[in-house]
Structure formats: structure tokens, C-alpha cells
Design a protein around this motif. Structure first.
Motif, PDB file in Angstrom:
ATOM      1  N   GLN A   1       0.826  -1.224   0.000  1.00 39.20           N
ATOM      2  CA  GLN A   1       0.000   0.000   0.000  1.00 39.20           C
ATOM      3  C   GLN A   1       0.860   1.274   0.000  1.00 39.20           C
ATOM      4  OE1 GLN A   1      -1.756   1.527   3.499  1.00 39.20           O
ATOM      5  NE2 GLN A   1      -0.871   0.044   4.905  1.00 39.20           N
ATOM      6  N   HIS A   2       2.131   1.152   0.369  1.00 35.65           N
ATOM      7  CA  HIS A   2       3.007   2.337   0.445  1.00 35.65           C
ATOM      8  C   HIS A   2       3.939   2.438  -0.762  1.00 35.65           C
ATOM      9  CE1 HIS A   2       1.607   2.554   4.532  1.00 35.65           C
ATOM     10  NE2 HIS A   2       2.142   1.387   4.826  1.00 35.65           N
ATOM     11  N   ARG A   3       3.679   1.638  -1.782  1.00 38.14           N
ATOM     12  CA  ARG A   3       4.617   1.471  -2.889  1.00 38.14           C
ATOM     13  C   ARG A   3       5.205   2.796  -3.420  1.00 38.14           C
ATOM     14  NH1 ARG A   3       8.279  -0.396  -3.589  1.00 38.14           N
ATOM     15  NH2 ARG A   3       9.160  -1.034  -5.509  1.00 38.14           N
TER      16      ARG A   3
ATOM     17  N   SER B   1       4.946   5.808  -2.026  1.00 38.69           N
ATOM     18  CA  SER B   1       4.808   6.875  -1.019  1.00 38.69           C
ATOM     19  C   SER B   1       6.151   7.531  -0.700  1.00 38.69           C
ATOM     20  CB  SER B   1       4.215   6.274   0.258  1.00 38.69           C
ATOM     21  OG  SER B   1       4.408   7.164   1.325  1.00 38.69           O
TER      22      SER B   1
ATOM     23  N   PHE C   1       9.418   6.727   6.455  1.00 40.83           N
ATOM     24  CA  PHE C   1       9.138   5.509   7.229  1.00 40.83           C
ATOM     25  C   PHE C   1      10.089   5.442   8.425  1.00 40.83           C
ATOM     26  CE2 PHE C   1       9.996   0.669   7.250  1.00 40.83           C
ATOM     27  CZ  PHE C   1       9.086   0.463   8.278  1.00 40.83           C
TER      28      PHE C   1
ATOM     29  N   THR D   1      12.409   7.005   3.099  1.00 37.06           N
ATOM     30  CA  THR D   1      10.972   7.033   2.786  1.00 37.06           C
ATOM     31  C   THR D   1      10.471   5.600   2.602  1.00 37.06           C
ATOM     32  OG1 THR D   1      11.352   7.090   0.417  1.00 37.06           O
ATOM     33  CG2 THR D   1      11.208   9.227   1.556  1.00 37.06           C
ATOM     34  N   TYR D   2       9.157   5.479   2.622  1.00 34.94           N
ATOM     35  CA  TYR D   2       8.564   4.169   2.345  1.00 34.94           C
ATOM     36  C   TYR D   2       9.029   3.656   0.985  1.00 34.94           C
ATOM     37  CZ  TYR D   2       5.435   3.603   6.321  1.00 34.94           C
ATOM     38  OH  TYR D   2       4.939   3.376   7.576  1.00 34.94           O
ATOM     39  N   GLU D   3       9.006   4.533  -0.008  1.00 34.49           N
ATOM     40  CA  GLU D   3       9.369   4.089  -1.354  1.00 34.49           C
ATOM     41  C   GLU D   3      10.805   3.568  -1.395  1.00 34.49           C
ATOM     42  OE1 GLU D   3       9.320   7.116  -4.406  1.00 34.49           O
ATOM     43  OE2 GLU D   3       8.846   5.604  -5.919  1.00 34.49           O
TER      44      GLU D   3
ATOM     45  N   SER E   1      -1.338   7.391  10.859  1.00 37.95           N
ATOM     46  CA  SER E   1      -0.162   7.826  10.081  1.00 37.95           C
ATOM     47  C   SER E   1       0.536   9.015  10.747  1.00 37.95           C
ATOM     48  CB  SER E   1      -0.579   8.184   8.655  1.00 37.95           C
ATOM     49  OG  SER E   1      -1.549   9.209   8.714  1.00 37.95           O
TER      50      SER E   1
ATOM     51  N   LEU F   1       3.756  -0.106   9.974  1.00 39.88           N
ATOM     52  CA  LEU F   1       3.572  -0.302   8.529  1.00 39.88           C
ATOM     53  C   LEU F   1       2.092  -0.230   8.162  1.00 39.88           C
ATOM     54  CD1 LEU F   1       6.094  -3.229   8.061  1.00 39.88           C
ATOM     55  CD2 LEU F   1       6.171  -1.092   6.774  1.00 39.88           C
TER      56      LEU F   1
ATOM     57  N   GLY G   1       0.978   3.336   8.238  1.00 39.26           N
ATOM     58  CA  GLY G   1       1.766   4.321   7.470  1.00 39.26           C
ATOM     59  C   GLY G   1       2.435   5.357   8.359  1.00 39.26           C
TER      60      GLY G   1
ATOM     61  N   GLN H   1       5.621   6.512  11.276  1.00 38.85           N
ATOM     62  CA  GLN H   1       7.076   6.618  11.199  1.00 38.85           C
ATOM     63  C   GLN H   1       7.707   5.971  12.426  1.00 38.85           C
ATOM     64  OE1 GLN H   1       8.062  10.798  10.767  1.00 38.85           O
ATOM     65  NE2 GLN H   1       6.268  11.148   9.500  1.00 38.85           N
TER      66      GLN H   1
END
Ligand code: MLC
Ligand code: AMP
Length: 504
Positions: free
Chosen positions: A12-14, A16, A20, A30-32, A195, A219, A222, A224
Motif C-alpha cells: 500500500q506504500h509502494r 509513497s 518511514f 521514505t517508504y518508497e 499515520s 507499517l 503508514g 514513522q
């Protein structure tokens, strides 16, 4: 391809660009960027020939890269097998053999010690260091930052976590995607994670607490994490004002309370402190509230079951209790002899059933049958009582277990090693109160006739086979062990005799 755990926690964070992980030195990920590393690792492992269901044993430092190996395993349908970084090569050899791991990841410094072992059991060996370097990272670097997620169902295995065994041999708890996901979903809701949350993460990531409770919840929502390599009091004090939540074992809280710099001001930004993995003394709970105004939320879990009970977020957090069964968890107190349910107020063994409960021990059907009933109830080995309001209090253990600073230590494993030492006839290992670790390990030795075992030599010798945290902090010699009429060693009597070894 559907893969419930990957899709919900990671996928779901692909794309983003939200942060993170906050890392030491002011860095962040970052998540990405995190998921890119996971995808590269997944691609590499697939090319190495690893296929769905294969086990990946990981004994590497806490780092974003180690966490990315977890993400990669889930994405590639592999079974993540994290190992305490304190385990000796002898200990790791057992896990590699028992699990049939196809890939073992270690830090460079441990490579030589494990090469012969992995070769013997036909596992590949690669390195991954605390700074993200190593052969595994090098080999993964050319891979695409995307990977076609391997299809899985909720009933497929996601992780194998070893718990120490009462007979001395560790048992691999088989945890499915649904076991992990259902628990994370319940906890996120119960503890109101969003989040907006920033979790101060100082726990290790090779156990349920730091890996699943802390990380999976973050996770899922979303959020940190301020991702510290390990517990460090100065770092905690520095970082607390930047966080909204913290999770820790009781030692975290007693150490914070022991430091005069830990004041109410540091905690004004925090909305939730969670404690678990070992008993939090009611006294600590009260002192913490007096100092900060926060009531620590205590919950109760296990490797085999994830989290079972929790004090309420909104209602009364009752000191000395572990709260109510979580939604979806059936919990009963039973008579250890008959297995029959006992009324409120009686002390008995705690049994739990629910979507959080594991599938059994890896290739140990007999051990599984001893603890997991046919109707799905798991016999935890903890003793407890439920009060009229439904709060559970853990009063002791029906299993011979020591919990030191949140690490579980089974005396039998230590006794087997002590019994082999020169001049030792037999031994008994017990847990005794310790001001920092809650409990600590004491080894009691009976000498062979006319022998005088050298305690210093024994302490040095056991270092090669037992992780440091399992080694007795003190060894003593007794002429004989107290036994009951059945010949069973009376550990209760020993615990009483040596109760103030570390507290006087
Ligand atoms: C470290 N040492 C310990 C120890 N941790 N000894 C006994 N018990 C422990 N828990 C020893 C080291 O070997 C070393 O010995 C010395 O203490 C200092 O090492 P350190 O690495 O500097 O220790 P420190 O950072 O202070 O670690 C203490 C700690 C850590 C409490 C912060 O152990 C910790 O993070 N524990 C958390 C464990 C955890 O996550 N449990 C969750 C399990 S899941 P020497 O002699 O070489 O100096 C579970 C389910 C659930 O239970 O419900 O959550
Ligand atoms: P582990 O095998 O490492 O998963 O440890 C699980 C054990 O930790 C449980 O069976 C309990 O004995 C203990 N435990 C976990 N949380 C608590 C708690 N809040 N209070 C008391 N004991 C706990």
C-alpha cells in the motif's frame, strides 16, 4: 498476485514519499526507498533459486536493510527466520539444521565461523552488515526496484520464530500471514495508531515485540519510526520529545526512571507508552505515572500467539494486570491437571485461542500436540487469574522459564551445558530477582565426589556454546540439590534460598 501480508503492510506504500524510518545522524528513509531495497533483495533471492516456503535465516544487526529482508521475504513468499544477534555459532548451527534454511545472512565478522556449518547443511551464506554493505547487498544492487509479488494466502507461513524449549531444544513457532496480519490490525485499532504516529523503536527486531508488534503496526498505519540500533538511554532521552509512542520491556522503563534527566517535560508529546514481554512491577507503573502523568499500557503476548491481552486505551489501565483479551481472542483459565475451566478469581493455567495463535512447532508434532489442543486452545504455560471486571493478572509460570530483560531463557538448556563441565555431577539453573533485568540467571553446581570444579574455568568454557545473556551471572556450589520425595529438584526452595543474590 494476491499476498495479503505484503499488500497490506508494504504494498500500500509502494509509491509513497512519506518518511518511514528516522535513522541516527539525522538521516531518514521514505517508504518508497525502503520498498525499493526490499524489491531488489526479493529479486536476488528469487534468482538464487529460493522459492515460496523456503526459510531465510537472518542473524544481522538491526538496520533498515535487515528490515528490508523481512519485506523481501514476505514479497517473495519466503519464510523469515530472525535470530538473536547474541547467539553463538553453535546455537546458530542448530537453527540452520532444524529449519533447513536455504539462505543464511550474517555480518561479515561471523562469516568464517558459519561457513562450515552452512556448507554442512546445504545452505547458502551471504553477508549483510550494520551499515548495509556486504555480499548480499552488493549482489542485489543491479536488480530492479520492483518485483512481482509472489501469490500467497493467509494460511501460508510468513515467519518461523524459535522459542527456547523446556527440554533444551528450541522450537520453531510457525506463524502464518493471517496470524501476523490479524494481530497487527487488532492492535492498531485498539491502540489507535495512525499515520501521524512516530514510534520510538529501541527494541531488537529478531523477536515478536520489536518485529511484529512495533513494526507491523507502524507499517499498517503508514506511521514513522525513530529506528535506534539498540536501547541506549541517552538516545531515548534525546529522542522522546520527537516521538508520539514508545514500546519497551520493563527494563526500559526502570532505566528511564533511574535517570534524573527523565522528566515529565520529555514526555508531553507522547500519547502512549506500551510495556510487555516480562512483568511490569505495579510499583514501576505507579512511579512512572507520578513522574510523567502517563499510565503505561501493559499487554501480554508470546512468540507463539502474538498479543493476547491488553489494558484498555481509553478505560482504566490497571497496574499489575495485563488487561482484557483482545477482540477475537478466547482466553480461559484452566486447572492444569484436568484442563477444565476455573471460575473468576481462581489461579490456573492461561489458555488462548484465536486468529493470532500459531500453527504448531516446525517438524515437532509431539511438542505441538502437548501444547496446542485439538480445539485450537494453546496452553501458554503461564499461570493467571481473572478478576470480576475481566482483567487478567499473570501470577507465575507453569513452565521452567527465566525472563531476563525481556529475553527468555530455559534453564534446561543451561543445565545441559553445565552438566558436561569438568568435575560437575549435576546442576540446577534458576532465575532470581535482579534490579535491572527483572530476573537474572544463577547456576547451582554439585561437584563430583572429591572434585573441586573451577568456577572461573566453567564460566569461560560455556561462553562458546551459550549466548552471553543466557550465561549464569553467578555460579555457586552446593553439596546437594534439594529434592522432593519423587526425586524432583525443588527449584522453588532454591529460588527462596538465593532470592537476594543480586538485590542485597
Ligand atoms: C544484554 N545483556 C543481558 C541482557 N541484555 N543479560 C541478561 N539479560 C538481558 N536481557 C548483557 C550482555 O550480554 C552484556 O554482558 C551486558 O548485558 C551489556 O550488553 P548490552 O547489549 O549493552 O545490554 P543492553 O543494551 O543494556 O540490553 C539490555 C536490554 C536488552 C534490556 C535493553 O536486553 C533488550 O533490548 N531486551 C529486549 C528483549 C526483547 O525484545 N524481548 C521481547 C521478546 S518477544 P557483558 O557481560 O558482556 O557485559 C516476547 C513476546 C512479547 O517476549 O510478549 O513481547
Ligand atoms: P516469548 O517466548 O519470548 O514470546 O515470551 C513469552 C512469555 O513472556 C510469556 O509466556 C510470558 O511468560 C511472558 N510475558 C509476556 N508479556 C508479559 C507481561 N506483560 N507480563 C508478564 N509476563 C509476560
Amino acid at each position: 498476485m494476491p499476498n495479503p501480508l505484503y499488500d497490506t503492510l508494504f504494498g500500500q506504500h509502494r509509491a509513497s514519499d512519506a518518511v518511514f524510518l528516522h535513522l541516527p545522524g539525522g538521516l531518514s528513509l521514505t517508504y518508497e526507498a525502503f520498498l525499493d531495497i526490499g524489491a531488489q533483495y526479493a529479486g536476488l533471492m528469487a534468482d538464487m533459486g529460493l522459492t515460496a516456503g523456503d526459510r531465510v535465516a537472518v542473524q544481522t544487526a538491526k538496520s533498515p536493510e535487515t528490515l528490508a529482508v523481512y519485506a523481501a521475504c514476505v514479497q517473495a513468499g519466503l519464510v523469515f527466520l530472525p535470530l538473536n544477534t547474541a547467539y553463538t555459532p553453535d546455537e546458530v548451527a542448530y537453527f540452520v539444521e532444524n529449519s533447513g534454511a536455504r539462505l543464511v545472512l550474517v555480518e561479515c565478522s561471523k562469516r568464517n565461523a558459519l561457513a562450515a556449518i552452512t556448507e554442512r547443511y546445504g545452505a547458502k551464506l551471504e553477508t549483510l552488515n550494520a551499515d548495509g554493505s556486504g555480499s548480499f547487498a552488493d549482489n542485489a544492487a543491479p536488480y530492479l526496484k520492483s518485483f512481482e509479488t509472489v501469490s500467497r494466502t493467509g494460511s501460508d507461513l510468513a515467519a518461523l520464530l524459535y522459542t527456547s524449549g523446556t527440554t533444551g531444544r528450541s522450537k520453531g513457532a510457525m506463524l502464518t500471514q493471517s496470524n501476523l496480519l490479524s494481530n497487527a490490525q487488532v492492535l492498531q485499532k485498539e491502540w489507535r495508531f495512525t499515520s501521524q504516529d512516530v514510534l520510538l523503536h529501541a527494541l531488537p527486531i529478531f523477536h515478536t515485540h520489536g518485529l511484529f508488534v512495533a513494526t507491523n503496526i507502524t507499517l499498517l498505519c503508514g506511521g514513522q519510526m525513530i529506528f535506534l540500533p539498540k536501547f541506549d538511554l541517552d538516545q531515548l532521552i534525546t529522542q522522546l520529545p520527537n516521538a508520539t509512542t514508545m514500546m519497551g520491556v520493563p527494563t526500559f522503563y526502570t532505566r528511564l526512571l533511574g535517570d534524573a534527566r527523565f522528566t515529565k517535560n520529555l514526555t508531553t508529546h507522547i500519547r502512549l507508552f506500551v510495556s510487555g514481554s516480562a512483568p511490569l512491577l505495579a510499583e514501576t507503573h505507579i512511579q512512572f505515572e507520578e513522574r510523567t502523568g502517563h499510565r503505561i499500557l501493559e499487554r501480554y503476548g508470546m512468540t507463539e500467539t502474538n498479543m493476547n491481552t491488553s489494558n484498555p486505551y481509553a478505560g482504566e489501565r490497571r497496574a499489575g494486570t495485563v488487561g482484557f483479551p483482545l477482540p477475537g481472542v478466547d482466553l480461559k483459565i484452566t486447572d492444569p491437571k484436568t484442563g477444565k475451566s476455573l471460575p473468576n478469581g481462581d489461579i490456573g493455567q492461561i489458555e488462548v485461542r484465536g486468529p493470532n495463535v500459531f500453527q504448531g512447532y516446525w517438524q515437532m508434532p509431539d511438542k505441538t500436540a502437548e501444547e496446542l489442543r485439538a480445539d485450537g486452545f494453546f496452553i501458554t504455560g503461564d499461570l493467571g487469574t481473572m478478576d470480576e471486571d475481566g482483567y487478567l493478572t499473570i501470577v507465575g509460570r507453569n513452565k521452567d522459564l527465566i525472563i531476563s530483560g525481556g529475553y527468555n531463557i530455559y534453564p534446561k538448556e543451561i543445565e545441559l551445558v553445565l552438566d558436561e563441565q569438568d568435575g560437575v555431577l549435576e546442576s540446577a539453573v534458576i532465575g532470581v530477582p535482579h534490579p535491572d533485568f527483572g530476573e537474572s540467571v544463577l547456576g547451582i553446581i554439585v561437584a563430583m565426589p572429591d572434585r573441586q570444579p573451577d568456577l572461573n574455568a566453567i564460566a569461560a568454557e560455556i561462553g562458546s556454546s551459550l549466548a552471553r545473556f543466557k550465561q549464569p551471572q553467578r555460579l555457586v556450589i552446593l553439596p546437594e540439590l534439594p529434592r522432593n520425595t519423587m526425586g524432583k529438584v525443588q527449584k522453588k526452595a532454591l529460588r527462596e534460598q538465593f532470592a537476594d543474590t543480586f538485590t542485597k
